[in-house]
Enzyme design. Structure first.
Site, short mmCIF file in Angstrom:
data_model
loop_
_atom_site.label_atom_id
_atom_site.label_comp_id
_atom_site.label_asym_id
_atom_site.label_seq_id
_atom_site.Cartn_x
_atom_site.Cartn_y
_atom_site.Cartn_z
N TRP A 115 -62.96 9.84 53.04
CA TRP A 115 -62.54 10.44 54.31
C TRP A 115 -61.69 11.67 53.98
CZ3 TRP A 115 -57.45 9.16 56.93
CH2 TRP A 115 -57.35 9.78 58.18
N ASP A 171 -57.68 0.81 52.57
CA ASP A 171 -57.67 1.50 53.85
C ASP A 171 -58.66 0.74 54.74
OD1 ASP A 171 -57.87 3.11 56.04
OD2 ASP A 171 -58.37 4.95 54.96
N LYS A 215 -60.55 2.18 66.05
CA LYS A 215 -61.98 1.94 66.27
C LYS A 215 -62.25 0.56 66.86
CE LYS A 215 -61.89 5.49 63.56
NZ LYS A 215 -62.61 6.65 63.20
N1 PGU Z 1 -59.11 5.88 57.31
C1 PGU Z 1 -60.42 6.12 57.43
C2 PGU Z 1 -61.33 5.73 56.34
C3 PGU Z 1 -60.90 6.74 58.59
O1 PGU Z 1 -62.20 6.97 58.70
C4 PGU Z 1 -60.00 7.12 59.61
C5 PGU Z 1 -60.47 7.83 60.84
C6 PGU Z 1 -58.65 6.80 59.43
C7 PGU Z 1 -58.24 6.18 58.26
C8 PGU Z 1 -57.59 7.13 60.42
O2 PGU Z 1 -57.79 6.78 61.70
P1 PGU Z 1 -56.58 6.60 62.73
O3 PGU Z 1 -57.10 7.06 64.03
O4 PGU Z 1 -55.44 7.39 62.24
O5 PGU Z 1 -56.30 5.14 62.72
N2 PGU Z 1 -61.55 8.65 60.71
C9 PGU Z 1 -62.36 9.09 61.82
C10 PGU Z 1 -61.55 9.68 62.96
C11 PGU Z 1 -61.25 11.13 62.97
C12 PGU Z 1 -60.25 11.52 61.92
O6 PGU Z 1 -60.69 12.13 60.95
O7 PGU Z 1 -59.06 11.21 62.08
C13 PGU Z 1 -63.46 9.96 61.29
O8 PGU Z 1 -64.24 10.46 62.09
O9 PGU Z 1 -63.63 10.08 60.06
#
Ligand code: PGU
Length: 454
Positions: free
Chosen positions: A182, A263, A299
């Protein structure tokens, strides 16, 4: 770039300065113009505003994920599709507030709860159900008080708090992160000044896991490194280790005295089951390892904007857990003081109430099921319509919200520029933003971009 504040008096005086700076008495200190005399008091202020103290601040690039949503909003096309951010949509492509969340909020309204500050570590009832949900309610580490749980600002805030903790208490350690991962992981560790390096994860030839590379890189890292692992539904690849592979990873991590750092942003979204998706974390806990877990309800409960999650540190004694928790609180206090209450109450009400908890599990299965259906439909169209004989079955092997299509940057840009399909430039699409009725259109876009753009 100059400030946009440009009152009339200012433009006139700026022109006068250019023509005759000496007579007006203008000096230059660094990039700033200032007046030497007293006579131009009013104008002096205006010029000081015009020549910004922030001249050296450059324009930041748009965020690779959240910036995609901004670009999508600006597109006026009827056929546009936002597959950038990992956010669940209904079949009608509308945002979805879970029924159990509505019910919990109604309960909260009826109770007329107050808005007092929470303690630094967050809402006690939230922290309890959160650790139970992750480790299992009967887990011995929870029962013996060996887990330091601190409510934080969703997954990102929890990762950031843990990064600050690593920086303070393990200044010589580095964090190993998967390649790819990510996008925000690197930002988080960079900003916290925690060194990191990558371990191999994705093999583009097999569109699968490079397990040997992963093991070799984790083995080769300095003893006592933190190993960042996606608990389930790896983002962006959608490829997870098998249970046997998780066991092998635990062996190596244990041998190397590394500290696993999970994570968990998609518990429930990989398989549809909250327990199945906690397999990796629970396995490492069973092995007696000390570890960190950053957890998010963005999510699985659809609480994206509530910023609700937690950092959990499993320690080998309750005494160590108490000390770790005290230091996490100490780090949180000057950063954001204490976390927001609304999302914490929703989680405590849903997870802590057997009826709502069961309803949540059903809604979760529905959401995960809808994503599985569009995954299947997309694969069907790709295999039926692509006459090149390319094997698209990797799409069915991937799990969770995303599919890693294998499209490169130019092809991903073509998806957006020609087809109005918004996605991240690494070739990732969020299937949570796709409907059954749009699968054929998406398949056409992918086939065109894959074969006609190099
Ligand atoms: N860790 C991972 C692996 C993730 O994909 C995301 C969110 C988070 C942590 C953090 O999400 P929080 O909303 O802070 O709990 N990834 C999504 C959302 C958009 C972003 O980049 O924040 C995504 O689309 O990859």
């Amino acid at each position: 770039m100059a400030s946009s504040v440009a009152p009339l008096a200012l433009s006139a005086s700026a022109a006068a300065i250019r023509e005759n700076p000496k007579r007006i008495g203008v000096g230059k200190r660094g990039d700033n113009l200032f007046f030497k005399g007293k006579a131009f008091g009013r104008v002096r202020m205006a010029v000081a505003v015009n020549v910004s103290r922030f001249e050296s601040v450059t324009m930041a690039p748009p965020d690779p994920i959240l910036g995609v949503s901004e670009a999508f909003k600006a597109d006026t096309s009827d056929v546009k599709l936002n597959l950038g951010v990992g956010a669940y949509r209904t079949e009608e492509l509308q945002p979805y507030v879970l029924n159990v969340v509505r019910k919990a909020e109604n309960l909260m309204l009826e109770r007329g709860e107050n808005k007092e500050y929470l303690p630094i570590e967050g809402l006690a009832a939230f922290n309890k159900v959160t650790a139970d949900l992750l480790f299992g309610a009967n887990n011995i580490v929870v029962q013996e008080g060996k887990v330091a749980t601190v409510q934080s600002l969703s997954g990102t805030g929890s990762l950031r708090l843990a990064a600050a903790f690593i920086q303070r208490y393990f200044p010589d350690a580095k964090v190993l992160i998967s390649s790819p991962t990510w996008g925000n992981h690197k930002n988080i560790f960079n900003d916290a000044r925690v060194p990191w390096s990558e371990y191999r994860y994705y093999d583009p030839r097999t569109v699968g896991l490079d397990f040997d590379g992963m093991l070799a890189d984790i083995k080769a890292a300095p003893d006592g490194s933190f190993v960042l692992l996606h608990g389930c539904a790896h983002n962006p690849t959608g490829i997870d280790p098998t249970p046997e592979q998780w066991n092998k990873l635990a062996d190596i991590i244990q041998d190397k005295n590394h500290i696993p750092f999970f994570d968990v942003a998609y518990q429930g979204f990989a398989s549809g089951s909250l327990d199945t998706d906690a397999y990796s974390v629970r396995l490492f806990v069973e092995r007696g390892l000390e570890l960190l877990v950053a957890q998010s309800y963005s999510k699985n409960l659809g609480l994206y904007a509530e910023r609700i999650g937690a950092i959990n540190v499993v320690c080998s004694s309750s005494d160590a857990a108490a000390r770790v928790k005290s230091q996490l609180k100490r780090l949180a206090r000057p950063m954001y003081s204490n976390p927001p209450v609304h999302g914490a109450r929703i989680v405590a009400n849903v997870v802590g109430d057997p009826t709502l908890f069961n309803e949540w599990k059903q809604e979760m299965e529905l959401m995960a099921g809808r994503i599985k259906n569009v995954r299947q439909r997309l694969f069907d169209y790709l295999s039926r319509k692509d006459k090149s004989g390319k094997d698209w079955s990797f799409i069915l092997k991937q799990i969770g919200m995303f599919s890693f299509t294998g499209l490169n940057k130019a092809q991903s840009e073509h998806m957006t520029n020609k087809w109005h399909v918004y996605m991240t430039k690494d070739g990732r699409i969020s299937l949570a933003g796709l409907s059954l009725s749009k699968c054929e259109y998406l398949a056409d876009a992918i086939i065109d971009s894959f074969h006609n753009v190099s």
